[in-house]
Design a protein around this motif. Sequence first.
Motif, mmCIF file in Angstrom:
data_model
loop_
_atom_site.group_PDB
_atom_site.id
_atom_site.type_symbol
_atom_site.label_atom_id
_atom_site.label_comp_id
_atom_site.label_asym_id
_atom_site.label_seq_id
_atom_site.Cartn_x
_atom_site.Cartn_y
_atom_site.Cartn_z
ATOM 1 N N ASP A 79 0.662 -1.209 0.053
ATOM 2 C CA ASP A 79 -0.203 -0.123 0.069
ATOM 3 C C ASP A 79 0.785 1.336 -0.022
ATOM 4 O OD1 ASP A 79 -2.274 -1.580 0.126
ATOM 5 O OD2 ASP A 79 -2.105 -1.650 2.197
ATOM 6 N N THR A 80 2.115 1.165 -0.085
ATOM 7 C CA THR A 80 2.800 2.301 -0.152
ATOM 8 C C THR A 80 2.613 3.463 -1.129
ATOM 9 O OG1 THR A 80 5.035 1.125 0.644
ATOM 10 C CG2 THR A 80 5.411 3.161 -0.362
ATOM 11 N N ASP A 81 2.480 3.031 -2.482
ATOM 12 C CA ASP A 81 2.056 4.024 -3.377
ATOM 13 C C ASP A 81 0.688 4.688 -3.054
ATOM 14 O OD1 ASP A 81 4.218 2.765 -4.696
ATOM 15 O OD2 ASP A 81 3.494 3.023 -6.602
ATOM 16 N N SER A 82 -0.234 4.157 -2.758
ATOM 17 C CA SER A 82 -1.536 4.584 -2.577
ATOM 18 C C SER A 82 -1.583 5.599 -1.219
ATOM 19 C CB SER A 82 -2.759 3.400 -2.347
ATOM 20 O OG SER A 82 -2.597 2.526 -1.269
ATOM 21 N N ALA A 83 -1.055 5.208 -0.268
ATOM 22 C CA ALA A 83 -0.793 5.838 1.104
ATOM 23 C C ALA A 83 0.018 7.137 0.882
ATOM 24 C CB ALA A 83 -0.189 4.966 1.966
ATOM 25 N N ALA A 84 0.962 7.226 0.067
ATOM 26 C CA ALA A 84 1.784 8.208 -0.140
ATOM 27 C C ALA A 84 0.894 9.222 -0.926
ATOM 28 C CB ALA A 84 3.141 7.819 -0.893
ATOM 29 N N GLN A 85 0.252 8.816 -2.072
ATOM 30 C CA GLN A 85 -0.629 9.656 -2.646
ATOM 31 C C GLN A 85 -1.674 10.150 -1.984
ATOM 32 O OE1 GLN A 85 -2.004 7.152 -5.920
ATOM 33 N NE2 GLN A 85 0.003 6.878 -6.904
ATOM 34 N N ALA A 86 -2.280 9.519 -0.887
ATOM 35 C CA ALA A 86 -3.322 10.080 0.079
ATOM 36 C C ALA A 86 -2.606 11.166 0.838
ATOM 37 C CB ALA A 86 -3.956 9.007 0.685
ATOM 38 N N LEU A 87 -1.522 11.057 1.192
ATOM 39 C CA LEU A 87 -0.651 11.933 2.253
ATOM 40 C C LEU A 87 -0.225 13.247 1.543
ATOM 41 C CD1 LEU A 87 1.538 9.816 4.483
ATOM 42 C CD2 LEU A 87 -0.433 11.229 5.344
ATOM 43 N N ALA A 88 0.107 12.995 0.401
ATOM 44 C CA ALA A 88 0.714 14.202 -0.302
ATOM 45 C C ALA A 88 -0.014 15.560 -0.083
ATOM 46 C CB ALA A 88 0.766 13.811 -2.005
ATOM 47 N N PRO A 89 -1.200 15.805 -0.528
ATOM 48 C CA PRO A 89 -1.584 17.285 -0.197
ATOM 49 C C PRO A 89 -1.671 17.725 1.157
ATOM 50 C CG PRO A 89 -3.176 15.739 -1.358
ATOM 51 C CD PRO A 89 -2.423 14.897 -0.696
ATOM 52 N N HIS A 90 -1.438 16.890 1.999
ATOM 53 C CA HIS A 90 -1.658 17.311 3.498
ATOM 54 C C HIS A 90 -0.285 17.437 4.248
ATOM 55 C CE1 HIS A 90 -5.884 16.441 2.396
ATOM 56 N NE2 HIS A 90 -5.593 15.226 2.556
ATOM 57 N N LEU A 91 0.990 17.142 3.767
ATOM 58 C CA LEU A 91 2.192 17.153 4.497
ATOM 59 C C LEU A 91 2.634 18.485 4.662
ATOM 60 C CD1 LEU A 91 3.840 13.729 2.638
ATOM 61 C CD2 LEU A 91 2.859 14.104 4.961
ATOM 62 N N GLU A 92 3.411 18.791 5.723
ATOM 63 C CA GLU A 92 4.222 20.023 5.731
ATOM 64 C C GLU A 92 5.314 19.924 5.021
ATOM 65 O OE1 GLU A 92 3.298 22.790 7.853
ATOM 66 O OE2 GLU A 92 1.170 21.555 7.802
ATOM 67 N N ARG A 93 5.948 21.013 4.581
ATOM 68 C CA ARG A 93 6.862 21.083 3.750
ATOM 69 C C ARG A 93 8.202 20.422 4.305
ATOM 70 N NH1 ARG A 93 8.363 26.594 0.887
ATOM 71 N NH2 ARG A 93 6.407 26.145 -0.087
ATOM 72 N N ASP A 94 8.254 20.675 5.615
ATOM 73 C CA ASP A 94 9.268 19.959 6.364
ATOM 74 C C ASP A 94 9.277 19.063 7.002
ATOM 75 O OD1 ASP A 94 7.990 21.076 8.205
ATOM 76 O OD2 ASP A 94 9.616 22.076 9.448
ATOM 77 N N ALA A 95 8.241 18.127 6.498
ATOM 78 C CA ALA A 95 7.919 16.934 7.360
ATOM 79 C C ALA A 95 8.739 15.790 7.110
ATOM 80 C CB ALA A 95 6.510 16.511 7.233
ATOM 81 N N LEU A 96 9.149 15.182 8.094
ATOM 82 C CA LEU A 96 9.835 13.656 7.573
ATOM 83 C C LEU A 96 9.152 12.656 7.721
ATOM 84 C CD1 LEU A 96 12.597 12.196 7.646
ATOM 85 C CD2 LEU A 96 12.701 12.199 10.163
#
Length: 297
Positions: A79-96
Amino acid sequence: MKVAVMGAGAVGCYYGGMLARAGHEVVLIARPQHVEAIERDGLRLQTQHFDERVRVAASTEASAAHGAQLVLFCVKSTDTDSAAQALAPHLERDALLLSLQNGVENAGRLRELLPHEAAAAVVYVAAEMAGPGHVKHNGRGELVIEPSTKSDEVARAFVQAHVPTDISDNVRGALWAKLVLNCAYNALSAITQLPYGRLVQGEGITRAMRDVVDECLAVAKADDVTIPGDVDAAVQRIAETMPNQFSSTAQDLARGRTSEIDHLNGLIVRRGEALGVPTPANRLLHALVKTIESKGR
């Protein structure tokens, strides 16, 4: 530190719960039944040393990661790809993004998918979801993380939360060391539906595991991977320190879910084919688990 846990199953709930217990602002992004139980009663964190209800935020939506400085990325490798796509709009620029996943390719895949810093972590913990909002810790719990701009801060936070954590320049080798352990135990535990302690008592099992490990080490050598430590001792120690633990693959098959076997024994088979290293033992285990999966579906 605000921390989001993407894919808060057993691993994510354990580490997220430990950080929340230490005072960090944590949100668990999980399945609806877990979110409902956590919102109602808190996260039940049952370890070998305490059994507590930890108050922590929970959500089914990736948008809950907004504002997080650290994202523990704990979804299945499938599920790595789908979860990354779901997170993308919500991540802070400096998030690790810290990948606490099985397999050796996930952090690299995150770096391909997202314009954020991603680092790998090697996870040594025996945990299971014993019910909705209830994580049971069965043993160990240490982390090895690779260097990043926030690695010192993250390691310090985990250590203060009573999670032993080291920073290593050879996380690739450590990931492969964990991969070897998973290849030795996961499929066999899944096929037999036995915990590690009972599994190794089976006739011929330790010899079969030896064949699997030898193939993994041959592929690693051909792939220029330096695996740290004593692999044979580590394999033996798993059954001694986690005798009652079923592998994650065993738990997936028991629940009729797709497992991560393609990223475990399956990866060894693929890399072996690419590098000209025969892997018949790993190929057989991979094929058997895939067949059981299809039967369950």
